[in-house]
Design an enzyme around this catalytic site. Structure first.
Site, mmCIF file in Angstrom:
data_model
loop_
_atom_site.group_PDB
_atom_site.id
_atom_site.type_symbol
_atom_site.label_atom_id
_atom_site.label_comp_id
_atom_site.label_asym_id
_atom_site.label_seq_id
_atom_site.Cartn_x
_atom_site.Cartn_y
_atom_site.Cartn_z
ATOM 1 N N GLY A 206 57.455 93.361 -2.341
ATOM 2 C CA GLY A 206 58.517 94.244 -2.486
ATOM 3 C C GLY A 206 59.811 93.341 -1.954
ATOM 4 C CB SER A 207 63.238 94.688 -1.282
ATOM 5 O OG SER A 207 62.844 95.493 -0.331
ATOM 6 C CB THR A 210 60.620 96.168 2.389
ATOM 7 O OG1 THR A 210 61.626 97.105 2.018
ATOM 8 C CG2 THR A 210 59.740 96.976 3.106
ATOM 9 N N GLY A 211 60.602 93.223 3.494
ATOM 10 C CA GLY A 211 59.640 91.994 3.935
ATOM 11 C C GLY A 211 60.360 91.420 5.223
ATOM 12 C CD GLU A 228 53.188 86.960 -3.615
ATOM 13 O OE1 GLU A 228 54.133 86.301 -3.988
ATOM 14 O OE2 GLU A 228 52.072 86.494 -3.722
ATOM 15 C CB CYS A 263 59.458 89.472 -8.951
ATOM 16 S SG CYS A 263 57.781 88.951 -9.327
HETATM 17 P P1 NAD Z 1 60.697 97.823 -1.508
HETATM 18 O O1 NAD Z 1 60.887 97.012 -0.586
HETATM 19 O O2 NAD Z 1 61.579 99.213 -1.754
HETATM 20 O O3 NAD Z 1 59.078 98.827 -1.200
HETATM 21 C C1 NAD Z 1 57.983 97.941 -1.350
HETATM 22 C C2 NAD Z 1 56.895 98.793 -0.494
HETATM 23 O O4 NAD Z 1 57.211 98.824 0.785
HETATM 24 C C3 NAD Z 1 56.652 100.263 -0.787
HETATM 25 O O5 NAD Z 1 55.347 100.602 -0.973
HETATM 26 C C4 NAD Z 1 57.575 101.069 0.119
HETATM 27 O O6 NAD Z 1 57.230 102.227 0.248
HETATM 28 C C5 NAD Z 1 57.046 99.814 1.402
HETATM 29 N N1 NAD Z 1 58.076 100.355 2.410
HETATM 30 C C6 NAD Z 1 59.536 100.530 2.290
HETATM 31 N N2 NAD Z 1 60.124 100.472 3.528
HETATM 32 C C7 NAD Z 1 58.990 100.102 4.424
HETATM 33 C C8 NAD Z 1 58.922 99.850 5.906
HETATM 34 N N3 NAD Z 1 59.981 99.999 6.884
HETATM 35 N N4 NAD Z 1 57.891 99.237 6.240
HETATM 36 C C9 NAD Z 1 56.744 99.241 5.611
HETATM 37 N N5 NAD Z 1 56.519 99.535 4.364
HETATM 38 C C10 NAD Z 1 57.764 99.941 3.828
HETATM 39 O O7 NAD Z 1 60.179 97.370 -3.023
HETATM 40 P P2 NAD Z 1 60.128 97.879 -4.328
HETATM 41 O O8 NAD Z 1 61.441 98.273 -4.708
HETATM 42 O O9 NAD Z 1 58.883 98.947 -4.208
HETATM 43 O O10 NAD Z 1 59.817 96.608 -5.234
HETATM 44 C C11 NAD Z 1 60.907 95.954 -5.940
HETATM 45 C C12 NAD Z 1 60.966 94.552 -5.171
HETATM 46 O O11 NAD Z 1 59.687 93.896 -5.209
HETATM 47 C C13 NAD Z 1 61.850 93.630 -5.783
HETATM 48 O O12 NAD Z 1 62.651 93.032 -4.986
HETATM 49 C C14 NAD Z 1 60.992 92.724 -6.575
HETATM 50 O O13 NAD Z 1 61.600 91.443 -7.066
HETATM 51 C C15 NAD Z 1 59.887 92.560 -5.647
HETATM 52 N N6 NAD Z 1 58.702 91.995 -6.344
HETATM 53 C C16 NAD Z 1 58.321 90.713 -5.996
HETATM 54 C C17 NAD Z 1 57.059 90.259 -6.498
HETATM 55 C C18 NAD Z 1 56.521 89.039 -6.252
HETATM 56 O O14 NAD Z 1 55.445 88.850 -6.623
HETATM 57 N N7 NAD Z 1 57.362 88.003 -5.707
HETATM 58 C C19 NAD Z 1 56.235 91.190 -7.367
HETATM 59 C C20 NAD Z 1 56.890 92.357 -7.649
HETATM 60 C C21 NAD Z 1 57.942 92.834 -7.193
#
Ligand code: NAD
Length: 463
Positions: A206-207, A210-211, A228, A263
């Site tokens: 994810g982002s 959040t990471g 990731e 990503c």
């Molecule tokens: P996001 O961070 O908004 O959400 C990802 C997940 O985290 C979701 O399931 C969400 O419900 C959960 N989440 C949100 N807040 C949280 C919290 N406080 N605690 C725990 N979990 C929480 O990201 P997104 O919009 O779903 O994905 C897009 C991002 O993911 C982009 O930045 C993209 O580059 C990245 N991404 C990276 C890869 C990689 O392999 N590096 C692959 C795909 C996407």
């Protein structure tokens, strides 16, 4: 609480799902504990066979799965089909190599002394995932984790919950026992609740925002955590490319495939001044030739974005770039129709301080910048908080590899971009995260190695 699933192409509700809560998560955790202790005793080859049945089910149900995926994330139907096929390729690779990389490894085989590594499962692992490629990023974690003998608590993105539920249904149909794979439905707070549970490893896609929150929250647990995250992936076109037109077509696809919501989408392009004008003209010609419209229609390349909120980020990037002196070559605004549509947008005369060159766009927009030489390109490519991928187009492999060696990114591409291979580790640097999925490293990422020192009349045995 209920989660409303919306079709991003129309803004209409598809269905309401019950969200998980503390009680339902705790029940799932108890079940997974029982399930995992049995699952890890099943011979590896049997786990491989089960997951290859899942591979077959994805093929058999491809059409309905692709429809469902498109309905909730909005990508063109053909791209949903491509994603499912790509996921199958990864499953096949992981299953084929599991018996090599997860088997006991004998490091020293002397008469009176044996030394071996046993790859034990972690236990119950948590996968919190993204929506942009729910099959691909889901499979990167789910399959190797199960192969290694773990149970999985999977939280799909709230924008890809229906696909997450389908993955669970087909895994069970393939023969994964009921208490080995569970799903947590909900938004961010449900993800946050998982961080308070006693899980044995956390794998997040994810982002960066959040990471970072997750990493901080987990620090005291001392369990494995992999992140990731996002990217601002640069691409450099040198002055010696052979075919400007086809290079422009291929790289435009690298930037705009899946509406730029990858990503590893190309997010910034640097072009040597000697080929800049021709390249930009061919690039814009390609971008303006694409069909925009409903994801279900044949030949559509640009469909709806998944998240409504992203439109404002893109508008802001265009505004910021124009204010700082960029030139808009095409696109630049929301498309006036129901759903989340944005015109494919190309900006030139950009500088690296603009948002479009610094902030992850995750949409159909690109900035193209002229450079004078390789050293300038290298410096600009490294001018980012991210480090996921980088790409160089040149006739010379030597020149490209010399440039890529100086770029701080987990993946380097020569004459290609926006691709992932199951045979290679997928890993970020800096704000793009750490740890690896895929490859032998990704198979072992869900294990804890135990070292055995065997003195005396030792023999090869399975533990
Ligand atoms: P996001 O961070 O908004 O959400 C990802 C997940 O985290 C979701 O399931 C969400 O419900 C959960 N989440 C949100 N807040 C949280 C919290 N406080 N605690 C725990 N979990 C929480 O990201 P997104 O919009 O779903 O994905 C897009 C991002 O993911 C982009 O930045 C993209 O580059 C990245 N991404 C990276 C890869 C990689 O392999 N590096 C692959 C795909 C996407």
């Amino acid at each position: 609480m209920q989660l409303t699933v919306i079709n991003p192409a129309t803004g209409q509700e598809i269905i309401k799902l019950d969200e998980d809560n503390d009680q339902s998560l705790s029940e799932k955790f108890t079940n997974l504990k029982i399930g995992q202790s049995n699952w890890q005793t099943i011979p590896l080859q049997q786990r491989v066979d089960i997951l290859m049945r899942f591979h077959l089910l994805l093929e058999n149900h491809q059409a309905e799965l692709a429809d469902l995926l498109t309905s909730e994330v909005g990508k063109p139907l053909q791209q949903s089909i491509n994603e499912i096929n790509g996921a199958r390729g990864r499953i096949a690779w992981l299953c084929k190599h599991a018996t090599t990389y997860l088997a006991d490894e004998y490091m020293v085989e002397e008469a009176n002394m044996g030394e071996k590594i046993v790859y034990e499962p972690l236990g119950i692992i948590c996968n919190i995932s993204a929506w942009n490629y729910p099959y691909l990023v889901g499979i990167n974690v789910i399959i190797p984790a199960l192969l290694a003998g773990n149970a999985v608590l999977y939280k799909p993105s709230e924008f890809a919950s229906l696909t997450g539920l389908q993955i669970r249904k087909l895994l069970l149909e393939a023969g994964v026992p009921k208490n080995v794979f569970e799903i947590a439905i909900g938004k961010g707070p449900v993800g946050a609740a998982l961080l308070d549970m006693e899980l044995d490893g956390y794998y997040f896609t994810g982002s960066y925002q959040t990471g970072q929150f997750i990493y901080q929250k987990l620090a005291h647990k001392m369990v494995p955590c992999q992140l990731e995250l996002g990217g601002k992936d640069p691409l450099y076109i040198t002055d010696d490319i052979a075919d400007i037109k086809n290079t422009a077509i291929g790289t435009a696809d690298g930037a705009f495939y899946n509406n730029g919501q990858s990503c590893c989408s190309v997010e910034r392009i640097y072009v040597h001044e000697l080929v800049y004008d021709k390249y930009v003209a061919a690039f814009v010609e390609e971008v303006t030739s694409w069909k925009i419209g409903s994801a279900m229609d044949e030949g559509v390349y640009i469909a709806a974005l998944t998240r409504p909120a992203q439109i404002e980020i893109l508008e802001n990037q265009v505004q910021d770039a124009l204010t700082k002196g960029a030139q808009l070559l095409c696109g630049g605004k929301r498309i006036a129709r129901p759903g989340n549509y944005f015109e494919p947008t190309v900006l030139c005369q950009v500088t690296n301080d603009m948002l479009v060159m610094q902030e992850e766009s995750f949409g159909p927009i690109i900035g193209i910048m002229k450079v004078c030489h390789d050293e300038e390109a290298i410096s600009l490519m490294n001018d980012t908080v991210y480090g996921l991928t980088a790409s160089v187009y040149s006739r010379s492999q030597k020149r490209a590899e010399a440039i890529l060696a100086k770029v701080n990114a987990g993946t380097g591409y020569w004459n290609c971009c926006d691709r992932v291979s199951p045979a290679l580790p997928w890993s970020g640097r800096k704000h793009s995260g750490f740890g690896a999925t895929l490859s032998h490293a990704g198979l072992r990422a869900f294990t804890k190695p135990k070292a055995y020192h065997l003195k005396g009349d030792w023999k090869k045995t399975a533990v």
